[in-house]
Design an enzyme around this catalytic site. Structure first.
Site, PDB file in Angstrom:
ATOM      1  N   ASN A  41       2.805   9.258  -1.351  1.00 34.19           N
ATOM      2  CA  ASN A  41       3.929   9.510  -2.260  1.00 34.19           C
ATOM      3  C   ASN A  41       3.488   9.904  -3.663  1.00 34.19           C
ATOM      4  OD1 ASN A  41       5.812   9.011  -0.256  1.00 34.19           O
ATOM      5  ND2 ASN A  41       5.853   6.822  -0.684  1.00 34.19           N
ATOM      6  N   ASN A 101       5.179   6.399  -6.723  1.00 39.30           N
ATOM      7  CA  ASN A 101       5.982   7.487  -6.151  1.00 39.30           C
ATOM      8  C   ASN A 101       6.703   8.324  -7.200  1.00 39.30           C
ATOM      9  OD1 ASN A 101       7.728   5.464  -6.747  1.00 39.30           O
ATOM     10  ND2 ASN A 101       8.607   5.267  -4.700  1.00 39.30           N
ATOM     11  N   HIS A 137      -3.738   0.307  -3.335  1.00 44.14           N
ATOM     12  CA  HIS A 137      -3.077   1.492  -3.894  1.00 44.14           C
ATOM     13  C   HIS A 137      -3.611   1.832  -5.280  1.00 44.14           C
ATOM     14  CE1 HIS A 137      -0.179   4.172  -2.305  1.00 44.14           C
ATOM     15  NE2 HIS A 137       0.923   3.684  -2.810  1.00 44.14           N
ATOM     16  N   ASP A 182      -6.135   6.490  -3.548  1.00 44.18           N
ATOM     17  CA  ASP A 182      -6.445   5.789  -2.303  1.00 44.18           C
ATOM     18  C   ASP A 182      -6.077   6.687  -1.126  1.00 44.18           C
ATOM     19  OD1 ASP A 182      -3.672   5.300  -3.256  1.00 44.18           O
ATOM     20  OD2 ASP A 182      -3.460   4.244  -1.357  1.00 44.18           O
TER      21      ASP A 182
END
Length: 190
Positions: A116, A70, A23, A95
């Site tokens: 997100n 997020n 991530h 990513d």
């Protein structure tokens, strides 16, 4: 009239626990760009860590939100307001599950594809007209939950190639800044 600056955002999660995870591909690319500028990230009141400099002769601000993925939109909107950079001059490096590991794609606008971080950035900016530099991480194997997969470190086989791929993504960002989106797409979209 002064040159318009570019805001380059890397998405990721803060802290050592997430430092090497899939991530955080956006952070890897921004860290390399900062290294190329010979500068270190500094805390900024926008809740981002920032570096100012010039890439390809163009003034840029590199920003890494200090919030979790997020909720990264608030810090991104804050830093874009502070530096007065419109969405059209923002590029977000992130990513991308929908691209195979190592693939790179640049585009402007579009949906969030279930990402997100992008959802949060689009909502906070009130626009999706920013450029995206999509760093392919591939889909999780078998039945592994994507939410779990993105928070895991790259596999040993992937780590062997990661330096080269991050370098290539940073080159793509520099071309985007210097010559525009279509030049970068022509050169780097797999």
């Amino acid at each position: 009239m002064g040159e318009e600056r570019f805001l380059l955002v890397g998405l990721g999660n803060p802290g050592p626990r997430y430092a090497a995870t899939r991530h955080n591909a956006g952070f890897f690319v921004l860290d390399l760009l900062a290294e190329r500028l010979g500068a270190a990230f500094k805390a900024h009141k926008s809740q981002c860590d920032v570096v100012e400099g010039r890439l390809a002769g163009v003034p840029v601000v590199l920003a890494k939100p200090r919030s979790y993925m997020n909720t990264s939109g608030g810090p991104v909107a804050g830093v874009s307001r502070f530096y007065k950079v419109p969405p059209e001059r923002i590029a977000v490096v992130h990513d991308e599950l929908d691209l195979p590991f190592g693939a790179l794609r640049l585009k402007r606008g579009g949906g969030d594809g279930g990402h997100n971080g992008l959802r949060s950035v689009t909502a906070s900016l009130g626009s999706n007209e920013y450029a995206r530099v999509r760093f392919g991480i591939g889909r999780p194997p078998g039945r592994q939950d994507p939410a779990d997969y993105v928070l895991r470190e790259f596999a040993a086989s992937e780590r062997k190639e990661l330096g080269f791929l991050v370098d290539r993504a940073a080159d793509a960002v520099e071309l985007l800044v210097g010559e525009g989106l279509s030049a970068a797409q022509n050169e780097y979209n797999d």
